[in-house]
Design a protein around this motif. Structure first.
Motif, mmCIF file in Angstrom:
data_model
loop_
_atom_site.group_PDB
_atom_site.id
_atom_site.type_symbol
_atom_site.label_atom_id
_atom_site.label_comp_id
_atom_site.label_asym_id
_atom_site.label_seq_id
_atom_site.Cartn_x
_atom_site.Cartn_y
_atom_site.Cartn_z
ATOM 1 N N ILE A 139 50.641 27.465 13.861
ATOM 2 C CA ILE A 139 50.061 26.864 12.663
ATOM 3 C C ILE A 139 48.549 27.054 12.819
ATOM 4 O O ILE A 139 47.949 26.519 13.751
ATOM 5 C CB ILE A 139 50.395 25.358 12.555
ATOM 6 N N PRO A 140 47.903 27.816 11.938
ATOM 7 C CA PRO A 140 46.474 28.102 12.110
ATOM 8 C C PRO A 140 45.598 26.885 11.794
ATOM 9 O O PRO A 140 46.058 25.905 11.201
ATOM 10 C CB PRO A 140 46.223 29.221 11.094
ATOM 11 N N TYR A 141 44.326 26.984 12.175
ATOM 12 C CA TYR A 141 43.337 25.966 11.839
ATOM 13 C C TYR A 141 43.404 25.704 10.335
ATOM 14 O O TYR A 141 43.419 26.646 9.534
ATOM 15 C CB TYR A 141 41.938 26.461 12.244
ATOM 16 N N TRP B 227 56.284 25.490 19.832
ATOM 17 C CA TRP B 227 54.966 25.314 19.243
ATOM 18 C C TRP B 227 53.978 24.956 20.339
ATOM 19 O O TRP B 227 54.281 24.161 21.224
ATOM 20 C CB TRP B 227 54.966 24.192 18.205
ATOM 21 N N GLY B 228 52.789 25.502 20.251
ATOM 22 C CA GLY B 228 51.714 25.127 21.164
ATOM 23 C C GLY B 228 51.167 23.764 20.795
ATOM 24 O O GLY B 228 51.443 23.233 19.713
ATOM 25 N N SER B 229 50.370 23.194 21.673
ATOM 26 C CA SER B 229 49.823 21.849 21.431
ATOM 27 C C SER B 229 48.954 21.810 20.169
ATOM 28 O O SER B 229 48.968 20.824 19.438
ATOM 29 C CB SER B 229 49.039 21.361 22.647
ATOM 30 N N GLY B 230 48.209 22.891 19.892
ATOM 31 C CA GLY B 230 47.392 22.934 18.684
ATOM 32 C C GLY B 230 48.237 22.907 17.423
ATOM 33 O O GLY B 230 47.926 22.190 16.470
ATOM 34 N N SER B 231 49.319 23.664 17.424
ATOM 35 C CA SER B 231 50.218 23.679 16.261
ATOM 36 C C SER B 231 50.856 22.313 16.060
ATOM 37 O O SER B 231 50.956 21.822 14.934
ATOM 38 C CB SER B 231 51.305 24.744 16.441
ATOM 39 N N LEU B 232 51.290 21.689 17.146
ATOM 40 C CA LEU B 232 51.900 20.358 17.035
ATOM 41 C C LEU B 232 50.903 19.355 16.457
ATOM 42 O O LEU B 232 51.266 18.547 15.602
ATOM 43 C CB LEU B 232 52.401 19.890 18.406
#
Length: 161
Positions: free
Chosen positions: A55-57, A23-28
């Motif tokens: 995980i989208p916005y 997972w990218g940092s945004g998804s986490l």
């Protein structure tokens, strides 16, 4: 390529990968506040997918204001105040394919594949009793199975009993 444990209508295959997706940092960040069963589920879907996922916005836990924003755009029938979304309680997560465009992220064929992987992952988690949290038993609801509004990226936990 090796097959996952359970066969579905269209035997979903998993490609052997030299490295696992992460997972990218945004998804986490967007998974903060999500139920631990859903986090385990999402992690397993990611590790079994042949596509990188995100995980989208607004795809994780939402505030009432964020849910109201989605409602005001007509993208939900839940206003976040009188009708609350499972996202507001950390009981839902949206998972899409990583991509640079909305079309790439919401590619129906790829999301249908991810949904089949997700169903296999959930069946394995039930076999391992990982659908239990304390005295509470959960079932997974797949948004892609909804008749009135197909929401392929959506996965939510509902209590049983």
């Amino acid at each position: 390529m090796r097959k996952l444990k359970r066969k579905r209508k269209q035997d979903v295959e998993k490609e052997e990968m030299t490295s696992n997706w992460n997972w990218g940092s945004g998804s986490l960040k967007r998974m903060e506040g999500i139920h631990p069963i859903l986090i385990e589920f999402a992690n397993r879907v990611l590790s079994n997918s042949k596509f990188d996922l995100t995980i989208p916005y607004l795809g994780g836990k939402r505030t009432a204001e964020q849910q109201a924003e989605i409602y005001s755009r007509g993208a939900s029938t839940l206003d976040g105040v009188t009708k609350k979304s499972r996202h507001q309680r950390g009981l839902a997560v949206d998972v899409v394919v990583s991509g640079k465009t909305i079309d790439a992220m919401y590619d129906v064929e790829k999301l249908e594949y991810v949904n089949e992987v997700a169903k296999q992952v959930w069946a394995e988690m039930v076999d391992e009793d990982l659908h239990l949290f304390g005295d509470t038993k959960y079932k997974m609801v797949f948004g892609g199975d909804w008749v009135s509004f197909k929401d392929l990226p959506h996965y939510q936990l509902n209590k049983i009993g």
